[in-house]
Enzyme design. Structure first.
Site, PDB file in Angstrom:
ATOM      1  N   GLY A  11       0.342   1.731   4.011  1.00  0.00           N
ATOM      2  CA  GLY A  11       0.712   1.738   2.597  1.00  0.00           C
ATOM      3  C   GLY A  11       1.061   3.144   2.148  1.00  0.00           C
ATOM      4  CG  ASP A 127      -6.716   1.085  -1.004  1.00  0.00           C
ATOM      5  OD1 ASP A 127      -6.245   0.908  -2.137  1.00  0.00           O
ATOM      6  OD2 ASP A 127      -6.459   0.345  -0.037  1.00  0.00           O
ATOM      7  CG  ASP A 129      -9.817   2.631   2.113  1.00  0.00           C
ATOM      8  OD1 ASP A 129      -9.033   3.559   2.348  1.00  0.00           O
ATOM      9  OD2 ASP A 129      -9.570   1.443   2.397  1.00  0.00           O
ATOM     10  CB  ALA A 186     -13.309  -0.723 -18.100  1.00  0.00           C
ATOM     11  CB  ILE A 250       3.309   0.242 -11.297  1.00  0.00           C
ATOM     12  CG1 ILE A 250       3.948   1.294 -12.166  1.00  0.00           C
ATOM     13  CG2 ILE A 250       1.899  -0.036 -11.761  1.00  0.00           C
ATOM     14  CD1 ILE A 250       4.191   0.810 -13.595  1.00  0.00           C
TER      15      ILE A 250
HETATM   16  P1  ADP Z   1      -3.122   1.862   6.487  1.00  0.00           P
HETATM   17  O1  ADP Z   1      -2.858   2.948   7.461  1.00  0.00           O
HETATM   18  O2  ADP Z   1      -2.609   2.176   5.125  1.00  0.00           O
HETATM   19  O3  ADP Z   1      -4.584   1.431   6.507  1.00  0.00           O
HETATM   20  P2  ADP Z   1      -2.465  -0.537   8.036  1.00  0.00           P
HETATM   21  O4  ADP Z   1      -3.860  -1.010   8.145  1.00  0.00           O
HETATM   22  O5  ADP Z   1      -1.405  -1.541   7.770  1.00  0.00           O
HETATM   23  O6  ADP Z   1      -2.258   0.593   6.923  1.00  0.00           O
HETATM   24  O7  ADP Z   1      -2.121   0.210   9.402  1.00  0.00           O
HETATM   25  C1  ADP Z   1      -0.872   0.813   9.626  1.00  0.00           C
HETATM   26  C2  ADP Z   1      -0.420   0.576  11.037  1.00  0.00           C
HETATM   27  O8  ADP Z   1      -1.329   1.192  11.944  1.00  0.00           O
HETATM   28  C3  ADP Z   1      -0.386  -0.885  11.475  1.00  0.00           C
HETATM   29  O9  ADP Z   1       0.783  -1.550  11.043  1.00  0.00           O
HETATM   30  C4  ADP Z   1      -0.426  -0.747  12.980  1.00  0.00           C
HETATM   31  O10 ADP Z   1       0.842  -0.412  13.480  1.00  0.00           O
HETATM   32  C5  ADP Z   1      -1.347   0.455  13.169  1.00  0.00           C
HETATM   33  N1  ADP Z   1      -2.705  -0.011  13.463  1.00  0.00           N
HETATM   34  C6  ADP Z   1      -3.618  -0.491  12.595  1.00  0.00           C
HETATM   35  N2  ADP Z   1      -4.759  -0.853  13.223  1.00  0.00           N
HETATM   36  C7  ADP Z   1      -4.559  -0.584  14.531  1.00  0.00           C
HETATM   37  C8  ADP Z   1      -5.357  -0.730  15.709  1.00  0.00           C
HETATM   38  N3  ADP Z   1      -6.602  -1.230  15.664  1.00  0.00           N
HETATM   39  N4  ADP Z   1      -4.819  -0.345  16.880  1.00  0.00           N
HETATM   40  C9  ADP Z   1      -3.581   0.160  16.955  1.00  0.00           C
HETATM   41  N5  ADP Z   1      -2.772   0.326  15.884  1.00  0.00           N
HETATM   42  C10 ADP Z   1      -3.253  -0.039  14.691  1.00  0.00           C
HETATM   43  O1  F6P Z   2      -2.311   1.114   0.206  1.00  0.00           O
HETATM   44  C1  F6P Z   2      -3.411   0.243   0.132  1.00  0.00           C
HETATM   45  C2  F6P Z   2      -3.025  -0.945  -0.674  1.00  0.00           C
HETATM   46  O2  F6P Z   2      -2.460  -0.425  -1.824  1.00  0.00           O
HETATM   47  C3  F6P Z   2      -4.098  -1.946  -1.021  1.00  0.00           C
HETATM   48  O3  F6P Z   2      -4.903  -1.585  -2.100  1.00  0.00           O
HETATM   49  C4  F6P Z   2      -3.277  -3.187  -1.252  1.00  0.00           C
HETATM   50  O4  F6P Z   2      -3.997  -4.356  -1.114  1.00  0.00           O
HETATM   51  C5  F6P Z   2      -2.235  -3.071  -0.207  1.00  0.00           C
HETATM   52  O5  F6P Z   2      -2.044  -1.690   0.000  1.00  0.00           O
HETATM   53  C6  F6P Z   2      -0.967  -3.775  -0.496  1.00  0.00           C
HETATM   54  O6  F6P Z   2       0.049  -3.245   0.307  1.00  0.00           O
HETATM   55  P1  F6P Z   2       1.384  -3.987   0.726  1.00  0.00           P
HETATM   56  O7  F6P Z   2       1.906  -4.677  -0.472  1.00  0.00           O
HETATM   57  O8  F6P Z   2       2.232  -2.861   1.187  1.00  0.00           O
HETATM   58  O9  F6P Z   2       0.992  -4.914   1.815  1.00  0.00           O
END
Ligand code: ADP
Ligand code: F6P
Length: 319
Positions: A11, A127, A129, A186, A250
């Site tokens: 994201g 997030d 997180d 809130a 947004i």
């Molecule tokens: P974010 O980095 O915002 O948490 P995602 O959870 O969608 O977003 O992870 C982004 C990308 O990282 C995934 O689309 C995937 O390509 C890669 N990824 C996520 N988890 C794993 C995993 N356990 N092993 C390898 N690649 C991963």
């Molecule tokens: O970037 C994290 C986040 O904004 C979450 O809070 C939300 O649920 C998610 O991404 C939605 O992302 P997308 O619409 O890109 O799947």
């Protein structure tokens, strides 16, 4: 290390551009070559890799989104996909990689490090997180976006003497809802980390009305339930009418705040320093106002520690 690359993944978050700029400029300052990988891990697999110059990152520090684009890439979760990525990195002579993204992107970087490509991760997600860092790039900007929305909704809520539910992002994490709810005054905040009773929400709303309160704002993180679901529950169980505002994507856009630009610059530059030391499997973060490094393994160990103090405070201040 002679050549490194940078990508943004998962994201998007405001401030990712400032981090890309910092990586590119710091790398060039230190005498390294630096490539940009487009569309996250997907682009890495497909070889969407271009050399970056000082000018490639000019005029982007103030822009939201990411000029390198971002993607979710299911193929990278498979060993075969990651092997393709390693081949591309070797073909381009890239010896280390900076990954700017969230928890999932960090997991991908960890896997890549295990395959012999040192990766350093820069936390960027609205997030907030990621274990090991108190703040992620993008959180501050998103927080201010949500607060601006709450303030505006409060105006109309007051005029029409209405209760509003505001649904904010946060599939698994409640920081955005909690901080925005506290800063926006809130009456009720619902986050995935804290259990709640519908009866409690209804009682709080009713006691407010009893004291002459004419409007109220409930902030709910999407991971708890949707704003519309909550509205139905309050209508059915408490005969309470609400209007619902879903802030949606947004929250992911907009010019990054000064704070996000600063931490993005600090994190990006530090990531390059770690790679120059030939180290991978490392994440950059912020602890006690200081930029720190910690191992990616630490990020995935156990669950994030829960700080209930702020949630408790929000309840105390919204009696
Ligand atoms: P974010 O980095 O915002 O948490 P995602 O959870 O969608 O977003 O992870 C982004 C990308 O990282 C995934 O689309 C995937 O390509 C890669 N990824 C996520 N988890 C794993 C995993 N356990 N092993 C390898 N690649 C991963
Ligand atoms: O970037 C994290 C986040 O904004 C979450 O809070 C939300 O649920 C998610 O991404 C939605 O992302 P997308 O619409 O890109 O799947």
């Amino acid at each position: 290390m002679k050549k490194i690359a940078v990508l943004t993944s998962g994201g998007d978050a405001p401030g990712m551009n400032a981090a890309v700029r910092a990586v590119v400029r710091k790398a060039i300052y230190e005498g390294l070559e630096v490539d940009g990988v487009y569309n996250g891990y997907q682009g890495l697999i497909e070889g969407k890799i271009e050399p970056m110059e000082l000018g490639s990152v000019g005029d982007i520090i103030q822009r939201g989104g990411t000029v390198l684009r971002s993607a979710r890439c299911p193929e990278f979760r498979e060993a075969e996909g990651r092997e393709k990525a390693v081949k591309q990195l070797k073909a381009h002579g890239i010896e280390g990689l900076v990954v700017i993204g969230g928890d999932g992107s960090f997991r991908g970087a960890h896997e890549l490090t295990l395959l012999g490509v040192p990766c350093v991760c820069v936390p960027a997600t609205i997030d907030n997180d990621i274990k090991g860092t108190e703040f992620t790039i993008g959180f501050d900007t998103a927080l201010n976006t949500v607060i601006e929305a709450i303030d505006k909704i409060r105006d109309t809520a007051t005029s029409h003497e209405r209760s509003f539910i505001i649904e904010v992002m946060g599939r698994d994490a409640g920081d955005l809802a909690l901080w925005a709810g506290l800063a926006g005054g809130a009456e009720t905040i619902l986050i995935p980390e804290e259990a709640f009773e519908v009866t409690d929400i209804i009682e709080r709303l009713e006691s407010g009305t009893g004291r002459g309160k004419k409007h109220s704002v409930i902030v709910v993180a999407e991971g708890v339930m949707s704003g519309h679901e909550l509205a139905e529950i309050l209508q059915e169980q408490g005969n309470i009418k609400t209007r619902v505002s879903v802030l949606g994507h947004i929250q992911r856009g907009g010019s990054p705040s000064a704070r996000d630009r600063v931490i993005a610059s600090q994190f990006g530059a530090r990531a390059v320093e770690v790679l120059i030391g030939n180290r991978g499997g490392v994440a950059i973060g912020m602890q006690n106002h200081k930029v720190v490094e910690y191992s990616l393994e630490q990020v995935f160990k156990g669950t994030a520690t829960k700080d209930s103090n702020m949630y408790k405070l929000s309840k105390e201040l919204s009696i």
